[in-house]
Design a protein around this motif. Structure first.
Motif, PDB file in Angstrom:
ATOM      1  N   ALA A   1     -37.530  63.476  46.812  1.00 29.35           N
ATOM      2  CA  ALA A   1     -37.140  62.068  46.711  1.00 29.35           C
ATOM      3  C   ALA A   1     -38.369  61.162  46.740  1.00 29.35           C
ATOM      4  CB  ALA A   1     -36.178  61.712  47.835  1.00 29.35           C
ATOM      5  N   ARG A   2     -39.310  61.451  47.606  1.00 31.45           N
ATOM      6  CA  ARG A   2     -40.529  60.629  47.672  1.00 31.45           C
ATOM      7  C   ARG A   2     -41.367  60.769  46.409  1.00 31.45           C
ATOM      8  NH1 ARG A   2     -42.377  61.780  53.875  1.00 31.45           N
ATOM      9  NH2 ARG A   2     -40.882  60.375  54.830  1.00 31.45           N
ATOM     10  N   ARG A   3     -41.495  61.995  45.912  1.00 36.92           N
ATOM     11  CA  ARG A   3     -42.306  62.243  44.724  1.00 36.92           C
ATOM     12  C   ARG A   3     -41.762  61.503  43.509  1.00 36.92           C
ATOM     13  NH1 ARG A   3     -42.467  67.480  45.311  1.00 36.92           N
ATOM     14  NH2 ARG A   3     -40.620  67.898  44.053  1.00 36.92           N
ATOM     15  N   ASN A   4     -40.434  61.368  43.424  1.00 37.76           N
ATOM     16  CA  ASN A   4     -39.813  60.716  42.276  1.00 37.76           C
ATOM     17  C   ASN A   4     -39.438  59.259  42.538  1.00 37.76           C
ATOM     18  OD1 ASN A   4     -39.780  62.905  40.340  1.00 37.76           O
ATOM     19  ND2 ASN A   4     -38.425  63.903  41.803  1.00 37.76           N
ATOM     20  N   GLY A   5     -39.828  58.712  43.681  1.00 35.39           N
ATOM     21  CA  GLY A   5     -39.576  57.303  43.980  1.00 35.39           C
ATOM     22  C   GLY A   5     -38.108  56.985  44.194  1.00 35.39           C
ATOM     23  N   ILE A   6     -37.359  57.907  44.775  1.00 31.36           N
ATOM     24  CA  ILE A   6     -35.927  57.714  45.016  1.00 31.36           C
ATOM     25  C   ILE A   6     -35.729  57.277  46.463  1.00 31.36           C
ATOM     26  CG2 ILE A   6     -33.679  58.846  45.057  1.00 31.36           C
ATOM     27  CD1 ILE A   6     -34.876  60.900  43.073  1.00 31.36           C
ATOM     28  N   ALA A   7     -35.034  56.161  46.661  1.00 33.24           N
ATOM     29  CA  ALA A   7     -34.689  55.741  48.016  1.00 33.24           C
ATOM     30  C   ALA A   7     -33.653  56.727  48.549  1.00 33.24           C
ATOM     31  CB  ALA A   7     -34.121  54.330  47.999  1.00 33.24           C
ATOM     32  N   TYR A   8     -33.823  57.150  49.788  1.00 25.48           N
ATOM     33  CA  TYR A   8     -32.938  58.185  50.316  1.00 25.48           C
ATOM     34  C   TYR A   8     -32.530  57.868  51.745  1.00 25.48           C
ATOM     35  CZ  TYR A   8     -37.125  59.875  52.688  1.00 25.48           C
ATOM     36  OH  TYR A   8     -38.243  59.971  53.453  1.00 25.48           O
ATOM     37  N   ARG A   9     -31.464  58.531  52.164  1.00 19.71           N
ATOM     38  CA  ARG A   9     -30.953  58.458  53.528  1.00 19.71           C
ATOM     39  C   ARG A   9     -30.652  59.879  53.966  1.00 19.71           C
ATOM     40  NH1 ARG A   9     -25.339  55.834  53.868  1.00 19.71           N
ATOM     41  NH2 ARG A   9     -24.914  57.776  52.865  1.00 19.71           N
ATOM     42  N   VAL A  10     -31.184  60.292  55.100  1.00 19.68           N
ATOM     43  CA  VAL A  10     -30.980  61.651  55.601  1.00 19.68           C
ATOM     44  C   VAL A  10     -29.877  61.618  56.644  1.00 19.68           C
ATOM     45  CG1 VAL A  10     -32.029  63.594  56.802  1.00 19.68           C
ATOM     46  CG2 VAL A  10     -33.372  62.275  55.177  1.00 19.68           C
ATOM     47  N   GLU A  11     -28.881  62.483  56.471  1.00 21.96           N
ATOM     48  CA  GLU A  11     -27.801  62.623  57.444  1.00 21.96           C
ATOM     49  C   GLU A  11     -27.988  63.964  58.142  1.00 21.96           C
ATOM     50  OE1 GLU A  11     -24.051  62.215  55.529  1.00 21.96           O
ATOM     51  OE2 GLU A  11     -24.486  60.191  54.830  1.00 21.96           O
ATOM     52  N   GLU A  12     -28.186  63.906  59.436  1.00 26.29           N
ATOM     53  CA  GLU A  12     -28.389  65.133  60.209  1.00 26.29           C
ATOM     54  C   GLU A  12     -27.064  65.888  60.327  1.00 26.29           C
ATOM     55  OE1 GLU A  12     -31.255  66.316  61.238  1.00 26.29           O
ATOM     56  OE2 GLU A  12     -32.293  64.584  60.405  1.00 26.29           O
ATOM     57  N   PRO A  13     -27.109  67.214  60.275  1.00 24.09           N
ATOM     58  CA  PRO A  13     -25.868  67.991  60.384  1.00 24.09           C
ATOM     59  C   PRO A  13     -25.315  67.957  61.803  1.00 24.09           C
ATOM     60  CG  PRO A  13     -27.753  69.444  60.281  1.00 24.09           C
ATOM     61  CD  PRO A  13     -28.271  68.058  60.051  1.00 24.09           C
ATOM     62  N   HIS A  14     -24.015  68.003  61.899  1.00 24.44           N
ATOM     63  CA  HIS A  14     -23.354  68.050  63.191  1.00 24.44           C
ATOM     64  C   HIS A  14     -23.368  69.487  63.694  1.00 24.44           C
ATOM     65  CE1 HIS A  14     -21.945  63.956  62.828  1.00 24.44           C
ATOM     66  NE2 HIS A  14     -21.570  64.235  61.584  1.00 24.44           N
ATOM     67  N   VAL A  15     -23.646  69.649  64.961  1.00 28.32           N
ATOM     68  CA  VAL A  15     -23.679  70.982  65.545  1.00 28.32           C
ATOM     69  C   VAL A  15     -22.260  71.369  65.938  1.00 28.32           C
ATOM     70  CG1 VAL A  15     -24.611  72.383  67.410  1.00 28.32           C
ATOM     71  CG2 VAL A  15     -26.007  70.589  66.392  1.00 28.32           C
ATOM     72  N   ARG A  16     -21.860  72.523  65.489  1.00 26.45           N
ATOM     73  CA  ARG A  16     -20.511  73.005  65.758  1.00 26.45           C
ATOM     74  C   ARG A  16     -20.461  73.631  67.143  1.00 26.45           C
ATOM     75  NH1 ARG A  16     -18.194  78.124  62.969  1.00 26.45           N
ATOM     76  NH2 ARG A  16     -16.298  78.319  64.149  1.00 26.45           N
ATOM     77  N   LYS A  17     -19.505  73.219  67.947  1.00 27.78           N
ATOM     78  CA  LYS A  17     -19.345  73.770  69.282  1.00 27.78           C
ATOM     79  C   LYS A  17     -18.327  74.908  69.222  1.00 27.78           C
ATOM     80  CE  LYS A  17     -20.232  69.353  71.451  1.00 27.78           C
ATOM     81  NZ  LYS A  17     -19.679  68.271  72.260  1.00 27.78           N
ATOM     82  N   VAL A  18     -18.770  76.086  69.594  1.00 21.51           N
ATOM     83  CA  VAL A  18     -17.890  77.243  69.569  1.00 21.51           C
ATOM     84  C   VAL A  18     -17.548  77.610  70.998  1.00 21.51           C
ATOM     85  CG1 VAL A  18     -17.653  79.626  68.846  1.00 21.51           C
ATOM     86  CG2 VAL A  18     -18.965  78.046  67.454  1.00 21.51           C
ATOM     87  N   ARG A  19     -16.276  77.603  71.311  1.00 23.09           N
ATOM     88  CA  ARG A  19     -15.832  77.995  72.636  1.00 23.09           C
ATOM     89  C   ARG A  19     -15.514  79.477  72.618  1.00 23.09           C
ATOM     90  NH1 ARG A  19     -10.918  74.508  74.308  1.00 23.09           N
ATOM     91  NH2 ARG A  19     -10.155  75.771  72.631  1.00 23.09           N
ATOM     92  N   GLY A  20     -16.040  80.172  73.566  1.00 28.15           N
ATOM     93  CA  GLY A  20     -15.763  81.596  73.650  1.00 28.15           C
ATOM     94  C   GLY A  20     -14.394  81.849  74.247  1.00 28.15           C
ATOM     95  N   ALA A  21     -13.638  82.676  73.607  1.00 24.26           N
ATOM     96  CA  ALA A  21     -12.315  83.029  74.104  1.00 24.26           C
ATOM     97  C   ALA A  21     -12.004  84.439  73.639  1.00 24.26           C
ATOM     98  CB  ALA A  21     -11.256  82.070  73.590  1.00 24.26           C
ATOM     99  N   SER A  22     -11.285  85.135  74.454  1.00 24.05           N
ATOM    100  CA  SER A  22     -10.898  86.481  74.062  1.00 24.05           C
ATOM    101  C   SER A  22      -9.386  86.606  74.156  1.00 24.05           C
ATOM    102  CB  SER A  22     -11.581  87.519  74.949  1.00 24.05           C
ATOM    103  OG  SER A  22     -11.095  87.423  76.265  1.00 24.05           O
ATOM    104  N   TYR A  23      -8.885  87.634  73.533  1.00 19.02           N
ATOM    105  CA  TYR A  23      -7.439  87.848  73.517  1.00 19.02           C
ATOM    106  C   TYR A  23      -6.912  88.119  74.923  1.00 19.02           C
ATOM    107  CZ  TYR A  23      -2.953  89.915  72.309  1.00 19.02           C
ATOM    108  OH  TYR A  23      -1.627  90.182  72.226  1.00 19.02           O
ATOM    109  N   SER A  24      -7.718  88.776  75.745  1.00 15.14           N
ATOM    110  CA  SER A  24      -7.261  89.112  77.100  1.00 15.14           C
ATOM    111  C   SER A  24      -7.114  87.877  77.982  1.00 15.14           C
ATOM    112  CB  SER A  24      -8.234  90.098  77.749  1.00 15.14           C
ATOM    113  OG  SER A  24      -9.492  89.500  77.895  1.00 15.14           O
TER     114      SER A  24
END
Length: 101
Positions: A65-88
């Protein structure tokens, strides 16, 4: 001409995380979409909406984007929260909710 750089989220239809590791550069729409009156198709005269570029890292996308002169906006990824659970855990004696069937 504003570009959005982001890492896509996983699809809600499947549990896999395919196509979520690369960074994407999309252009924001400059004009609103319009409905064609005869057939009802939605169309746009903005051709940049059809462009989608993929990069391995965020730095590569920003450098492009910088090399080609494009205005940009960066959106950071959301971190997925994984809860541990088992069948038992469904059959524990110290469950919070009673087990009924």
């Amino acid at each position: 001409m504003l570009a959005r750089i982001y890492r896509p989220a996983k699809t809600a239809m499947q549990s896999g995380k395919a196509k979520t590791h690369r960074w994407v550069l999309d252009y924001e729409p400059e004009t609103a979409r319009s409905v064609e009156p005869l057939m009802g198709y939605t169309s746009s005269s903005d051709m940049r909406q059809q462009i989608r570029m993929y990069f391995e890292t965020q730095e590569e996308a920003v450098a492009y984007a910088r090399r080609n002169g494009i205005a940009y906006r960066v959106e950071e990824p959301h971190v997925r929260k994984v809860r541990g659970a088992s069948y038992s855990d469904n059959f524990k004696f110290n469950r919070i909710a009673p087990w009924t069937h």
